[in-house]
Write a protein that holds these residues in place. Structure first.
Motif, PDB file in Angstrom:
ATOM      1  N   GLN A 249       0.642  -1.135  -0.047  1.00  0.00           N
ATOM      2  CA  GLN A 249      -0.333  -0.042   0.355  1.00  0.00           C
ATOM      3  C   GLN A 249       0.981   1.591   0.124  1.00  0.00           C
ATOM      4  OE1 GLN A 249      -2.507   0.605   3.013  1.00  0.00           O
ATOM      5  NE2 GLN A 249      -3.817   2.392   1.891  1.00  0.00           N
ATOM      6  N   ASP A 250       1.809   1.095   0.609  1.00  0.00           N
ATOM      7  CA  ASP A 250       2.986   2.763   0.148  1.00  0.00           C
ATOM      8  C   ASP A 250       3.055   2.778  -0.505  1.00  0.00           C
ATOM      9  OD1 ASP A 250       2.310   2.851   3.431  1.00  0.00           O
ATOM     10  OD2 ASP A 250       4.700   2.243   3.892  1.00  0.00           O
ATOM     11  N   ARG A 251       3.809   1.397  -1.931  1.00  0.00           N
ATOM     12  CA  ARG A 251       4.517   1.972  -2.667  1.00  0.00           C
ATOM     13  C   ARG A 251       3.106   2.415  -3.982  1.00  0.00           C
ATOM     14  NH1 ARG A 251       8.545   1.499  -6.210  1.00  0.00           N
ATOM     15  NH2 ARG A 251       8.456   1.129  -8.539  1.00  0.00           N
ATOM     16  N   ASP A 252       1.744   1.856  -3.875  1.00  0.00           N
ATOM     17  CA  ASP A 252       0.892   2.388  -4.317  1.00  0.00           C
ATOM     18  C   ASP A 252       0.691   3.603  -4.021  1.00  0.00           C
ATOM     19  OD1 ASP A 252       0.540   0.354  -5.518  1.00  0.00           O
ATOM     20  OD2 ASP A 252      -1.135  -0.595  -4.723  1.00  0.00           O
ATOM     21  N   LEU A 253       0.830   4.227  -3.120  1.00  0.00           N
ATOM     22  CA  LEU A 253       0.267   5.388  -2.271  1.00  0.00           C
ATOM     23  C   LEU A 253       2.039   6.311  -2.564  1.00  0.00           C
ATOM     24  CD1 LEU A 253      -0.783   5.339   1.196  1.00  0.00           C
ATOM     25  CD2 LEU A 253      -2.134   6.270  -0.379  1.00  0.00           C
ATOM     26  N   LEU A 257       1.468   9.833  -5.309  1.00  0.00           N
ATOM     27  CA  LEU A 257       2.376  11.567  -4.658  1.00  0.00           C
ATOM     28  C   LEU A 257       3.351  11.276  -5.595  1.00  0.00           C
ATOM     29  CD1 LEU A 257       2.655  10.177  -0.681  1.00  0.00           C
ATOM     30  CD2 LEU A 257       0.990  12.224  -2.271  1.00  0.00           C
ATOM     31  N   ALA A 258       3.970  10.836  -6.344  1.00  0.00           N
ATOM     32  CA  ALA A 258       5.464  10.623  -7.052  1.00  0.00           C
ATOM     33  C   ALA A 258       4.863  11.328  -8.852  1.00  0.00           C
ATOM     34  CB  ALA A 258       6.013   9.392  -7.831  1.00  0.00           C
ATOM     35  N   LYS A 259       3.994  11.564  -8.985  1.00  0.00           N
ATOM     36  CA  LYS A 259       3.332  11.782 -10.430  1.00  0.00           C
ATOM     37  C   LYS A 259       2.290  12.875  -9.769  1.00  0.00           C
ATOM     38  CE  LYS A 259       2.016   7.071 -12.858  1.00  0.00           C
ATOM     39  NZ  LYS A 259       1.707   6.726 -12.658  1.00  0.00           N
ATOM     40  N   SER A 260       2.382  13.583  -8.222  1.00  0.00           N
ATOM     41  CA  SER A 260       1.157  14.430  -7.779  1.00  0.00           C
ATOM     42  C   SER A 260       2.415  16.292  -8.053  1.00  0.00           C
ATOM     43  CB  SER A 260       0.706  14.583  -7.013  1.00  0.00           C
ATOM     44  OG  SER A 260       1.866  14.193  -6.026  1.00  0.00           O
ATOM     45  N   PRO A 261       1.918  17.072  -7.895  1.00  0.00           N
ATOM     46  CA  PRO A 261       2.639  18.234  -7.400  1.00  0.00           C
ATOM     47  C   PRO A 261       3.081  18.955  -6.294  1.00  0.00           C
ATOM     48  CG  PRO A 261       0.387  18.794  -8.094  1.00  0.00           C
ATOM     49  CD  PRO A 261       0.710  17.655  -8.313  1.00  0.00           C
ATOM     50  N   VAL A 274      13.018   2.560   2.632  1.00  0.00           N
ATOM     51  CA  VAL A 274      13.117   4.140   1.990  1.00  0.00           C
ATOM     52  C   VAL A 274      13.962   3.331  -0.005  1.00  0.00           C
ATOM     53  CG1 VAL A 274      13.520   6.034   1.671  1.00  0.00           C
ATOM     54  CG2 VAL A 274      12.813   5.617   3.896  1.00  0.00           C
ATOM     55  N   ARG A 275      14.091   2.743   0.012  1.00  0.00           N
ATOM     56  CA  ARG A 275      15.192   2.312  -0.561  1.00  0.00           C
ATOM     57  C   ARG A 275      13.729   1.092  -2.064  1.00  0.00           C
ATOM     58  NH1 ARG A 275      20.481   1.620   1.341  1.00  0.00           N
ATOM     59  NH2 ARG A 275      19.818  -0.325   1.342  1.00  0.00           N
ATOM     60  N   ARG A 276      13.797   0.048  -1.298  1.00  0.00           N
ATOM     61  CA  ARG A 276      12.894  -0.345  -1.685  1.00  0.00           C
ATOM     62  C   ARG A 276      11.663   0.559  -2.291  1.00  0.00           C
ATOM     63  NH1 ARG A 276      11.565  -5.480   1.899  1.00  0.00           N
ATOM     64  NH2 ARG A 276       9.818  -6.001  -0.029  1.00  0.00           N
ATOM     65  N   LEU A 277      10.858   0.719  -1.453  1.00  0.00           N
ATOM     66  CA  LEU A 277       9.336   1.877  -1.582  1.00  0.00           C
ATOM     67  C   LEU A 277       9.944   2.990  -3.138  1.00  0.00           C
ATOM     68  CD1 LEU A 277       7.838   2.460   2.085  1.00  0.00           C
ATOM     69  CD2 LEU A 277       7.150   1.019   0.519  1.00  0.00           C
ATOM     70  N   THR A 278      11.094   3.238  -2.919  1.00  0.00           N
ATOM     71  CA  THR A 278      11.200   4.606  -3.800  1.00  0.00           C
ATOM     72  C   THR A 278      12.032   4.143  -5.414  1.00  0.00           C
ATOM     73  OG1 THR A 278      13.311   4.908  -3.044  1.00  0.00           O
ATOM     74  CG2 THR A 278      10.727   6.487  -1.964  1.00  0.00           C
ATOM     75  N   GLU A 279      12.511   3.473  -5.476  1.00  0.00           N
ATOM     76  CA  GLU A 279      12.854   2.458  -6.484  1.00  0.00           C
ATOM     77  C   GLU A 279      12.015   2.783  -7.513  1.00  0.00           C
ATOM     78  OE1 GLU A 279      15.660  -0.926  -7.998  1.00  0.00           O
ATOM     79  OE2 GLU A 279      14.141  -1.407  -6.167  1.00  0.00           O
ATOM     80  N   GLY A 280      12.592   3.367  -8.404  1.00  0.00           N
ATOM     81  CA  GLY A 280      11.933   3.498 -10.171  1.00  0.00           C
ATOM     82  C   GLY A 280      11.077   5.396 -10.001  1.00  0.00           C
ATOM     83  N   LEU A 281      10.804   4.882  -8.661  1.00  0.00           N
ATOM     84  CA  LEU A 281       9.528   5.974  -8.423  1.00  0.00           C
ATOM     85  C   LEU A 281      10.290   7.737  -8.096  1.00  0.00           C
ATOM     86  CD1 LEU A 281       6.834   4.261  -6.499  1.00  0.00           C
ATOM     87  CD2 LEU A 281       6.825   5.293  -9.079  1.00  0.00           C
ATOM     88  N   LEU A 282      11.393   7.607  -7.306  1.00  0.00           N
ATOM     89  CA  LEU A 282      11.639   9.011  -6.170  1.00  0.00           C
ATOM     90  C   LEU A 282      13.009   8.792  -6.010  1.00  0.00           C
ATOM     91  CD1 LEU A 282       8.958   9.282  -3.714  1.00  0.00           C
ATOM     92  CD2 LEU A 282       8.962  11.165  -6.029  1.00  0.00           C
ATOM     93  N   SER A 283      13.677   9.874  -7.234  1.00  0.00           N
ATOM     94  CA  SER A 283      15.228   9.428  -6.590  1.00  0.00           C
ATOM     95  C   SER A 283      16.112  10.356  -5.228  1.00  0.00           C
ATOM     96  CB  SER A 283      15.713  10.988  -8.247  1.00  0.00           C
ATOM     97  OG  SER A 283      17.493  11.103  -7.223  1.00  0.00           O
ATOM     98  N   PRO A 284      16.884   9.931  -4.574  1.00  0.00           N
ATOM     99  CA  PRO A 284      17.205  10.348  -3.383  1.00  0.00           C
ATOM    100  C   PRO A 284      17.624  11.597  -3.386  1.00  0.00           C
ATOM    101  CG  PRO A 284      18.634   8.382  -3.953  1.00  0.00           C
ATOM    102  CD  PRO A 284      17.635   8.663  -5.100  1.00  0.00           C
TER     103      PRO A 284
END
Length: 335
Positions: A249-253, A257-261, A274-284
């Motif tokens: 669910q955190d990944r879906d959220l 959020l990554a697509k939102s402003p 954090v790395r697992r959740l953000t991989e491919g979505l948000l850069s550190p």
């Protein structure tokens, strides 16, 4: 952050009546800025402050007279001298304060309702008071955008000529989206609400996402992630904290959020999580990402974690304000 928006919400939640005290002007060292307000109940109950406690007891005493007469009144407190004998002690506020006291009659309540509705919609609002020669408020006007939206007139005896207009601008509370309605989210929501955020709690678990558990939340949303996105209309000044503690669910959220402003994305957990959740979505290096969220990383206990998270959110508010001030200064220089 004892904002006007928060005061209006508490007024509605507690069905407050009595007197509205508004700081009209402040000279010298002052605890609050002009436009700050507090509510004084019929029995002297106080909600909010205009000083560190120097004038509140006297305002509560005077509020009884205002309620009895049904007429507004101005009071001036000059406490610029630390040894002012008229106060009987060194109050130490160090300012000259002018306060408007108004009975919460139907006209004022209607005007405040209109202001609250506009603030809830995210508008910056101008509240103007038109006053007659006796210093009584004859009309309230509510403006947001480029035009006046609502007017509320109070019938007064005698001359209706407008002698002066007092106007104050009020900003909407910043929104905090808390994704997750577990027990550890409860102190985050409560503390953030008290700090001046309009907090929205979103969780697909309807039994947890309840008014009983989150009485201070502005809105509760129980639905799937896609439906949450449609319902919340996430904007560039919103902040979000993801704390469902469920990886999928955190990944879906985070996809949402990554697509939102959204301005701020807070995540709990270890660097590995954090790395697992953000991989491919948000850069550190994404400035929106705050992980682990909180000015004290890995604070222990739900209360300490909540304090740490809200402190970082308030620091982001400060940085946003500094950035806006800098942009305004640059634009003025160009002009």
């Amino acid at each position: 952050m004892d904002s006007f928006h928060s005061l209006l919400k508490r007024r509605r939640q507690r069905e407050c009546s009595g007197v509205l005290a508004t700081l009209r002007s402040a000279e010298g060292h002052a605890y609050r800025k002009p436009g700050a307000a507090m509510l004084i109940g019929p029995n002297g109950q106080l909600d909010g402050h205009l000083s560190p406690g120097c004038i509140e007891a006297d305002l509560a005493r005077l509020a009884d007279r205002v309620l009895e007469s049904g007429r507004s009144a101005f009071m001036v407190y000059d406490v610029r001298e630390a040894d002012d004998l008229s106060w009987g002690e060194a109050v130490g506020c160090g300012g000259r304060l002018e306060v408007l006291l108004e009975p919460m009659d139907a006209t004022l309540v209607a005007a405040l309702d209109a202001v609250e509705r506009a603030l809830d919609e995210g508008h910056a609002v101008k509240l103007a008071r038109r006053m007659n020669g006796e210093g009584l408020v004859s009309e309230y006007r509510v403006q947001y955008g480029d035009c006046w939206h609502e007017r509320f007139s109070r019938p007064l005896d005698g001359m209706q000529r407008v002698d002066q207009v007092i106007s104050f601008y009020y900003e909407a509370n910043p929104r905090l989206l808390v994704f997750g309605a577990g027990d550890d989210a409860m102190p985050v929501v409560e503390l953030a609400s008290r700090a001046g955020f309009s907090v929205i709690v979103a969780d697909r678990r309807e039994a947890l996402c309840s008014r009983l558990r989150f009485p201070s939340a502005s809105l509760l949303v129980s639905d799937g992630v896609n439906e949450m996105g449609a319902a919340l209309a996430i904007g560039p000044r919103d902040r979000a904290v993801v704390m469902t503690h469920q990886m999928a669910q955190d990944r879906d959220l985070l996809v949402l959020l990554a697509k939102s402003p959204v301005r701020f994305i807070g995540l709990l957990g270890s660097s590995k999580r954090v790395r697992r959740l953000t991989e491919g979505l948000l850069s550190p290096r994404d400035s929106r990402l705050h992980a682990p969220v909180g000015i004290v990383p890995f604070a222990e206990g739900p209360e300490r974690i909540a304090i740490s998270i809200v402190a970082e959110l308030l620091e982001d508010i400060r940085q946003e304000g500094a950035s806006i001030s800098l942009r305004a200064a640059v634009e003025a220089e160009k002009g």
